[in-house]
Design a protein around this motif. Structure first.
Motif, PDB file in Angstrom:
ATOM      1  N   PRO A  95      15.225  13.461  11.978  1.00  0.00           N
ATOM      2  CA  PRO A  95      14.366  13.607  10.790  1.00  0.00           C
ATOM      3  C   PRO A  95      13.140  14.457  11.094  1.00  0.00           C
ATOM      4  N   CYS A  96      12.789  15.313  10.148  1.00  0.00           N
ATOM      5  CA  CYS A  96      11.566  16.115  10.299  1.00  0.00           C
ATOM      6  C   CYS A  96      10.335  15.221  10.300  1.00  0.00           C
ATOM      7  N   ASN A  97      10.375  14.161   9.513  1.00  0.00           N
ATOM      8  CA  ASN A  97       9.278  13.187   9.484  1.00  0.00           C
ATOM      9  C   ASN A  97       9.864  11.803   9.777  1.00  0.00           C
ATOM     10  N   PRO A  98       9.661  11.280  11.001  1.00  0.00           N
ATOM     11  CA  PRO A  98      10.271  10.005  11.375  1.00  0.00           C
ATOM     12  C   PRO A  98       9.486   8.773  10.925  1.00  0.00           C
ATOM     13  N   ILE A  99       8.399   8.969  10.167  1.00  0.00           N
ATOM     14  CA  ILE A  99       7.537   7.845   9.775  1.00  0.00           C
ATOM     15  C   ILE A  99       7.951   7.300   8.408  1.00  0.00           C
ATOM     16  N   ILE A 100       8.029   5.979   8.296  1.00  0.00           N
ATOM     17  CA  ILE A 100       8.312   5.313   7.030  1.00  0.00           C
ATOM     18  C   ILE A 100       7.277   4.211   6.809  1.00  0.00           C
ATOM     19  N   SER A 101       7.236   3.701   5.580  1.00  0.00           N
ATOM     20  CA  SER A 101       6.394   2.537   5.255  1.00  0.00           C
ATOM     21  C   SER A 101       7.323   1.454   4.716  1.00  0.00           C
ATOM     22  N   PRO A 102       7.884   0.660   5.606  1.00  0.00           N
ATOM     23  CA  PRO A 102       8.927  -0.291   5.196  1.00  0.00           C
ATOM     24  C   PRO A 102       8.393  -1.451   4.385  1.00  0.00           C
ATOM     25  N   SER A 103       9.288  -2.043   3.594  1.00  0.00           N
ATOM     26  CA  SER A 103       8.949  -3.238   2.832  1.00  0.00           C
ATOM     27  C   SER A 103       8.619  -4.383   3.792  1.00  0.00           C
ATOM     28  N   PRO A 104       7.466  -5.033   3.624  1.00  0.00           N
ATOM     29  CA  PRO A 104       7.123  -6.172   4.488  1.00  0.00           C
ATOM     30  C   PRO A 104       8.173  -7.282   4.422  1.00  0.00           C
ATOM     31  N   ALA A 105       8.774  -7.468   3.244  1.00  0.00           N
ATOM     32  CA  ALA A 105       9.779  -8.531   3.090  1.00  0.00           C
ATOM     33  C   ALA A 105      11.024  -8.222   3.912  1.00  0.00           C
ATOM     34  N   ILE A 106      11.467  -6.966   3.893  1.00  0.00           N
ATOM     35  CA  ILE A 106      12.646  -6.577   4.676  1.00  0.00           C
ATOM     36  C   ILE A 106      12.372  -6.761   6.163  1.00  0.00           C
ATOM     37  N   SER A 117      25.700  -9.332  10.166  1.00  0.00           N
ATOM     38  CA  SER A 117      25.902  -8.539   8.950  1.00  0.00           C
ATOM     39  C   SER A 117      24.578  -8.335   8.211  1.00  0.00           C
ATOM     40  N   GLU A 118      23.719  -9.340   8.219  1.00  0.00           N
ATOM     41  CA  GLU A 118      22.416  -9.212   7.571  1.00  0.00           C
ATOM     42  C   GLU A 118      21.546  -8.217   8.327  1.00  0.00           C
ATOM     43  N   GLN A 119      21.572  -8.272   9.649  1.00  0.00           N
ATOM     44  CA  GLN A 119      20.800  -7.325  10.456  1.00  0.00           C
ATOM     45  C   GLN A 119      21.213  -5.889  10.151  1.00  0.00           C
ATOM     46  N   LYS A 120      22.527  -5.661  10.077  1.00  0.00           N
ATOM     47  CA  LYS A 120      23.024  -4.316   9.790  1.00  0.00           C
ATOM     48  C   LYS A 120      22.562  -3.836   8.418  1.00  0.00           C
ATOM     49  N   GLY A 121      22.686  -4.702   7.425  1.00  0.00           N
ATOM     50  CA  GLY A 121      22.294  -4.326   6.075  1.00  0.00           C
ATOM     51  C   GLY A 121      20.817  -3.992   5.981  1.00  0.00           C
ATOM     52  N   LEU A 122      19.978  -4.774   6.638  1.00  0.00           N
ATOM     53  CA  LEU A 122      18.541  -4.531   6.603  1.00  0.00           C
ATOM     54  C   LEU A 122      18.180  -3.241   7.346  1.00  0.00           C
ATOM     55  N   LEU A 123      18.866  -2.971   8.449  1.00  0.00           N
ATOM     56  CA  LEU A 123      18.616  -1.731   9.187  1.00  0.00           C
ATOM     57  C   LEU A 123      18.995  -0.513   8.344  1.00  0.00           C
ATOM     58  N   TYR A 124      20.102  -0.615   7.618  1.00  0.00           N
ATOM     59  CA  TYR A 124      20.480   0.478   6.726  1.00  0.00           C
ATOM     60  C   TYR A 124      19.405   0.699   5.658  1.00  0.00           C
ATOM     61  N   LEU A 125      18.840  -0.389   5.142  1.00  0.00           N
ATOM     62  CA  LEU A 125      17.778  -0.262   4.142  1.00  0.00           C
ATOM     63  C   LEU A 125      16.543   0.427   4.736  1.00  0.00           C
TER      64      LEU A 125
END
Length: 245
Positions: A95-106, A117-125
């Protein structure tokens, strides 16, 4: 700079680390890494580019990207996972910009999750903002050090012969020099690394396909079933058939 060799052959390696005022020298490893600042701030140098992260921000580190961490005050959550855990994520583009602001809940749910399976789904999000930005560059377009070139060659040729002699010839180095250099940088021999890498690939196929054990072994670069079975049992502590079950 040093290489973190641990967990290379573990197909579903996933761990969450929480630390305070963490400083870590220049290194690289085969895992994906997500660095989230819970409070304070941190400077992360990633492939010679410096990023300052503030509370609520996170930075993606892709496999075999050189990085170091520096701060005077921070609470940080670091998530490390094998690229074989999420095989859809690209390894040949960054990624050109590797920074994100993730949802605190996720992030909070991922910290406590024990369900694969939950870990995988959250990582994809958490990866989705990078995909939505759709701004990537090819890894091959960046200047690479010798160690990075070796890893990239193995990534691209592990299904073939991929001996030390093959890699040395492809990169234009003397095999004896390359052998000593690799052992010093990584902490294991070139052959041991390639074998562990192939075992991880084979284990992933055993888990996610109905292919025969022999087919999984051959697809991962092993030339015969007997050697594959011996190596697999040594690394995982059980036979390929038992692992699949």
């Amino acid at each position: 700079m040093f290489y973190e060799y641990q967990h290379i052959g573990l197909t579903e390696y996933f761990t969450v680390i929480r630390d305070r005022d963490l400083n870590f020298p220049l290194h690289l490893h085969r895992c994906f890494e997500l660095i989230h600042i819970d409070e304070g701030q941190m400077t992360v140098t990633l492939d010679r580019t410096e990023y300052t992260l503030h509370a609520g921000q996170a930075l993606w580190v892709f496999p075999h990207q050189m990085h170091c961490l520096h701060c005077t005050h921070s609470q940080v959550t670091i998530i490390l996972f094998s690229p074989m855990l999420l095989p859809d994520l690209p390894l040949d583009r960054l990624p050109c910009n590797p920074i994100i602001s993730p949802s605190p809940a996720i992030l909070a749910t991922l910290r406590e999750s024990r369900v694969r399976s939950e870990q995988k789904g959250l990582l994809y999000l958490l990866y989705t903002p990078l995909e939505q930005a759709d701004r990537f560059y090819l890894r091959s377009s960046m200047p690479q050090g010798l160690l990075e070139r070796i890893f990239r060659h193995i990534d691209n040729h592990f299904t073939e012969s991929c001996t030390l002699a093959d890699t040395s010839a492809a990169l234009g180095y003397d095999p004896s020099y390359l052998s000593r250099y690799f052992k010093k940088q990584v902490g294991c021999t070139y052959t041991a690394y390639v074998t562990s890498y192939r075992l991880g690939q084979a284990a992933s196929r055993l888990r996610t396909s109905d292919d025969t054990v022999l087919s999984c072994a051959m697809a991962a670069g092993f030339s015969g079933l007997r050697n594959f079975n011996l190596c697999f049992r040594k690394q995982y502590g059980l036979s390929p058939t038992a692992y699949r079950k």
